[in-house]
Design a protein around this motif. Structure first.
Motif, PDB file in Angstrom:
ATOM      1  N   ALA A   3     -53.074 -68.612  21.404  1.00  5.87           N
ATOM      2  CA  ALA A   3     -51.829 -69.358  21.555  1.00  5.87           C
ATOM      3  C   ALA A   3     -50.701 -68.375  21.866  1.00  5.87           C
ATOM      4  CB  ALA A   3     -51.528 -70.141  20.286  1.00  5.87           C
ATOM      5  N   LEU A   4     -49.976 -68.688  22.922  1.00 10.05           N
ATOM      6  CA  LEU A   4     -48.858 -67.837  23.319  1.00 10.05           C
ATOM      7  C   LEU A   4     -47.575 -68.434  22.769  1.00 10.05           C
ATOM      8  CD1 LEU A   4     -47.821 -65.418  24.942  1.00 10.05           C
ATOM      9  CD2 LEU A   4     -47.622 -66.928  26.920  1.00 10.05           C
ATOM     10  N   ASP A   5     -47.037 -67.797  21.734  1.00  9.22           N
ATOM     11  CA  ASP A   5     -45.784 -68.267  21.171  1.00  9.22           C
ATOM     12  C   ASP A   5     -44.699 -67.231  21.430  1.00  9.22           C
ATOM     13  OD1 ASP A   5     -46.427 -66.226  19.450  1.00  9.22           O
ATOM     14  OD2 ASP A   5     -46.981 -67.543  17.785  1.00  9.22           O
ATOM     15  N   SER A   6     -43.516 -67.509  20.957  1.00  6.79           N
ATOM     16  CA  SER A   6     -42.380 -66.611  21.200  1.00  6.79           C
ATOM     17  C   SER A   6     -42.614 -65.239  20.589  1.00  6.79           C
ATOM     18  CB  SER A   6     -41.099 -67.231  20.638  1.00  6.79           C
ATOM     19  OG  SER A   6     -40.810 -68.454  21.278  1.00  6.79           O
ATOM     20  N   GLU A   7     -43.193 -65.206  19.401  1.00  7.24           N
ATOM     21  CA  GLU A   7     -43.426 -63.924  18.738  1.00  7.24           C
ATOM     22  C   GLU A   7     -44.387 -63.055  19.538  1.00  7.24           C
ATOM     23  OE1 GLU A   7     -44.930 -62.162  14.412  1.00  7.24           O
ATOM     24  OE2 GLU A   7     -44.827 -64.319  14.755  1.00  7.24           O
ATOM     25  N   THR A   8     -45.470 -63.697  20.018  1.00  4.15           N
ATOM     26  CA  THR A   8     -46.441 -62.949  20.821  1.00  4.15           C
ATOM     27  C   THR A   8     -45.804 -62.432  22.109  1.00  4.15           C
ATOM     28  OG1 THR A   8     -48.258 -64.309  19.965  1.00  4.15           O
ATOM     29  CG2 THR A   8     -48.664 -63.081  21.997  1.00  4.15           C
ATOM     30  N   LEU A   9     -45.003 -63.289  22.746  1.00  2.01           N
ATOM     31  CA  LEU A   9     -44.351 -62.893  23.986  1.00  2.01           C
ATOM     32  C   LEU A   9     -43.428 -61.703  23.784  1.00  2.01           C
ATOM     33  CD1 LEU A   9     -43.642 -63.386  26.957  1.00  2.01           C
ATOM     34  CD2 LEU A   9     -41.894 -65.009  26.184  1.00  2.01           C
ATOM     35  N   GLN A  60     -51.240 -58.490  14.883  1.00  2.00           N
ATOM     36  CA  GLN A  60     -50.883 -58.469  16.301  1.00  2.00           C
ATOM     37  C   GLN A  60     -50.022 -57.255  16.633  1.00  2.00           C
ATOM     38  OE1 GLN A  60     -47.684 -60.992  18.340  1.00  2.00           O
ATOM     39  NE2 GLN A  60     -49.551 -62.174  18.774  1.00  2.00           N
TER      40      GLN A  60
END
Length: 283
Positions: A3-9, A60
């Protein structure tokens, strides 16, 4: 599927930008210090990123930090190979050793994908920072390379008047314990005195392109370095375009600038020209 969320981005973007910054620093930034000092600065910074990766509980962030460190270390290695021209064999061997180190390190991961405890990583960062600080201070205090121009007494033209003739040598001394890159001062040359009898036949006394031309070449190679407490000598050759000079000898003098006088015996004047003045000709 991840899942690509804001934190990952934002974490991924920060990791990419950090890696680009480290590689740009290593390959493009000139601090005026030894390449060893610059590499240690990069390694110290990467040690700080590694320490953060070992102290966080965010898996992450730990993974992305490892990516920054691994890619940057490979970049530092290639910069080291190119800087000191270590050759293909050393490059291949070094890459294989880095690959072996990665395989060995992966067996040391704990349950949180960490290699060291947060305290151990902090101590490692502190120790490397202290080493970097000491090396930087020693490098700056000990100064850079010392250049000495040793001029020949005279130059003798034996065959072709356009041959490259050795007229001087540049001795480069390194007073520091670290390798330093050679960047010789810009030296220029001009044919001083009265060169009228050596002008090419059929050319007028005054002309936009003077008949007697001289050019100096410092043969210091490319990307040369002098090791710590060592010295190197580079030849300085002269290209002289003049007539009726075969078998002639001309004095060579070190001057402050290109002499303006056009009288007296002809001679070769060598001088330092920090402004890269293109005036290299007898007039």
């Amino acid at each position: 599927m991840v899942a690509l969320d804001s934190e990952t981005l934002f974490n991924g973007a920060a990791a990419v930008l950090t890696t680009i910054a480290v590689l740009f620093f290593v390959f493009n930034v000139d601090l005026g210090t030894s390449p060893v000092t610059k590499i240690l600065l990069a390694v110290g910074f990467l040690a700080g990123i590694f320490a953060i990766s070992q102290r966080t509980d965010d898996r992450q962030l730990t993974l992305l930090s490892y990516g920054v460190v691994v890619v940057s270390v490979v970049g530092v290695f290639f910069n080291l190979v190119n800087t000191f021209d270590l050759g293909s064999s050393v490059t291949v061997l070094g890459l294989l050793l880095l690959a072996a180190a990665l395989f060995v390190l992966r067996t040391r991961f704990d349950g949180g994908n960490r290699l060291l405890t947060g305290t151990q990583a902090t101590y490692l960062f502190g120790a490397l920072s202290a080493i970097v600080a000491v090396v930087l201070v020693v490098d700056v205090v000990s100064g850079g390379l010392a250049y000495e121009l040793q001029v020949e007494n005279q130059v003798e033209i034996t065959d072709s008047p356009r041959e490259d003739l050795r007229v001087a040598s540049i001795v480069v001394d390194n007073p520091t314990p670290f390798p330093e890159r050679v960047e010789t001062p810009h030296y220029a040359v001009c044919a001083a005195g009265d060169w009228s009898e050596y002008r090419h036949p059929g050319e007028p006394e005054r002309e936009e392109r003077p008949p007697v031309r001289a050019h100096l070449n410092v043969q210091d190679g490319y990307n040369e370095h002098v090791m710590g407490f060592d010295s190197k000598t580079y030849p300085v050759t002269l290209y002289l375009d003049a007539a009726n000079t075969t078998g002639e000898s001309f004095p060579v003098e070190r001057t402050e600038a290109c002499p303006d006088d056009e009288s007296g015996s002809p001679y070769i004047a060598i001088y330092e020209d920090p402004n890269d003045n293109p005036r290299l000709y007898a007039v």
